[in-house]
Design a protein around this motif. Sequence first.
Motif, PDB file in Angstrom:
ATOM      1  N   ALA A 126     -43.459  59.149  17.890  1.00 16.74           N
ATOM      2  CA  ALA A 126     -43.846  60.192  18.854  1.00 16.74           C
ATOM      3  C   ALA A 126     -45.210  60.778  18.507  1.00 16.74           C
ATOM      4  N   ARG A 149     -38.488  59.948  14.002  1.00 11.99           N
ATOM      5  CA  ARG A 149     -37.971  60.545  12.778  1.00 11.99           C
ATOM      6  C   ARG A 149     -37.861  62.065  12.930  1.00 11.99           C
ATOM      7  N   THR A 187     -44.648  53.488  15.287  1.00 16.79           N
ATOM      8  CA  THR A 187     -44.702  54.185  13.993  1.00 16.79           C
ATOM      9  C   THR A 187     -45.469  53.329  12.989  1.00 16.79           C
ATOM     10  N   SER A 188     -45.974  53.999  11.998  1.00 15.42           N
ATOM     11  CA  SER A 188     -46.785  53.279  11.018  1.00 15.42           C
ATOM     12  C   SER A 188     -46.014  53.049   9.717  1.00 15.42           C
ATOM     13  N   GLY A 189     -44.720  53.345   9.717  1.00 14.84           N
ATOM     14  CA  GLY A 189     -43.984  53.367   8.463  1.00 14.84           C
ATOM     15  C   GLY A 189     -43.374  52.063   7.972  1.00 14.84           C
TER      16      GLY A 189
HETATM   17  P1  ATR Z   1     -50.534  57.483  15.858  1.00 15.21           P
HETATM   18  O1  ATR Z   1     -51.704  58.107  16.546  1.00 15.21           O
HETATM   19  O2  ATR Z   1     -50.795  56.101  15.327  1.00 15.21           O
HETATM   20  O3  ATR Z   1     -49.310  57.533  16.708  1.00 15.21           O
HETATM   21  P2  ATR Z   1     -49.527  59.697  14.321  1.00 15.21           P
HETATM   22  O4  ATR Z   1     -49.820  60.634  15.440  1.00 15.21           O
HETATM   23  O5  ATR Z   1     -49.825  60.114  12.921  1.00 15.21           O
HETATM   24  O6  ATR Z   1     -50.297  58.331  14.516  1.00 15.21           O
HETATM   25  O7  ATR Z   1     -47.968  59.294  14.426  1.00 15.21           O
HETATM   26  C1  ATR Z   1     -47.316  58.529  13.477  1.00 15.21           C
HETATM   27  C2  ATR Z   1     -45.888  58.210  13.924  1.00 15.21           C
HETATM   28  O8  ATR Z   1     -45.283  57.361  12.942  1.00 15.21           O
HETATM   29  C3  ATR Z   1     -44.980  59.428  14.055  1.00 15.21           C
HETATM   30  O9  ATR Z   1     -44.035  59.179  15.061  1.00 15.21           O
HETATM   31  C4  ATR Z   1     -44.312  59.464  12.660  1.00 15.21           C
HETATM   32  O10 ATR Z   1     -43.063  60.120  12.635  1.00 15.21           O
HETATM   33  P3  ATR Z   1     -42.973  61.722  12.439  1.00 15.21           P
HETATM   34  O11 ATR Z   1     -43.359  62.321  13.752  1.00 15.21           O
HETATM   35  O12 ATR Z   1     -41.545  61.960  12.085  1.00 15.21           O
HETATM   36  O13 ATR Z   1     -43.935  62.044  11.335  1.00 15.21           O
HETATM   37  C5  ATR Z   1     -44.112  57.976  12.437  1.00 15.21           C
HETATM   38  N1  ATR Z   1     -43.955  57.599  11.025  1.00 15.21           N
HETATM   39  C6  ATR Z   1     -44.921  57.565  10.083  1.00 15.21           C
HETATM   40  N2  ATR Z   1     -44.414  57.123   8.914  1.00 15.21           N
HETATM   41  C7  ATR Z   1     -43.081  56.886   9.120  1.00 15.21           C
HETATM   42  C8  ATR Z   1     -41.992  56.419   8.314  1.00 15.21           C
HETATM   43  N3  ATR Z   1     -42.169  56.089   7.038  1.00 15.21           N
HETATM   44  N4  ATR Z   1     -40.788  56.303   8.889  1.00 15.21           N
HETATM   45  C9  ATR Z   1     -40.598  56.618  10.177  1.00 15.21           C
HETATM   46  N5  ATR Z   1     -41.572  57.069  10.996  1.00 15.21           N
HETATM   47  C10 ATR Z   1     -42.800  57.195  10.480  1.00 15.21           C
END
Ligand code: ATR
Length: 275
Positions: A126, A149, A187-189
Amino acid sequence: MRQYGILAYPAAHSRSPLMHNAAFKAMNIDAYYGVFEKKPEELEAFMREVLERPIDGLSVSLPYKESILKYLDQVEPAVQKIGAVNTVVNKEGKLYGFNTDWIGSNRALIEVVGDLTEKIVVILGAGGAARAVAYGALLAGAHVWIKNRTKEKADAIAVEFAEFFSTQIHSVPLGEMRTGDILINTTSGWTNGMEDWKEEMIADYINLDYLANYQAVMDIVYTPLITPLLETASEIGVNIITGDKMLLYQACEQFKLWTGEDAPLEVMSKALEAV
Ligand code: ATR
């Protein structure tokens, strides 16, 4: 010579210079696309430089897609709804903000699944990228389920976007599975190890029994090209869409905004493949 470039931090590994410089060359346009790796504290001075040099256009990537907004004179409606800019056009000293990410994701999806009308698109994540992908899917007539998440962020997007579109958007709690037509990871995770990913994914985000019912799975991450999610989907026979497609198509739209010409798709695609 016209000057363009990517504004990001870090930016050194960006693939955009290869694509855009190949395109300028192929179209005989006297322009160069460089790398503007700027730290947050350098942003203000850099935006002055954009006007003074001048720099004719920018691709904007992390972490500036939102913070650049205050330096722009005008933004298109898509930017207002998505809340993020990935393209800047400098037209006679006025800076205009656009978002071509949603056009890139729609084109990558439609190429594989066809018309998106009434399709159910499940989006994982998100953040800014999820907002762009959701915007595109809704605009194309799809229904969207969004799962994150931090559920509050998914809830907020669902509430906000529900106002603008006639198709439905809802958030889904982690652990709750939904069948759908298209699954998109933003997501980037989960891009590192296969084992780490499986544990986390299967538990909360996607169950393999459900994955098998999808028509296609897209990951917007492009390093590695075949992410663990795509590898798993492909093993069970689901169509996969790699993140380089969205990257390519959003870049083609940027090229058109800057030059007024249709982008040389094949040239840009080959430049991207050569990395
Ligand atoms: P982008 O512009 O690439 O979407 P962002 O705005 O930083 O970058 O969003 C990163 C997304 O990856 C978010 O949905 C984040 O979840 P949270 O909102 O809970 O932070 C998700 N994300 C990043 N690392 C994660 C992980 N290890 N497991 C699950 N979700 C992850």
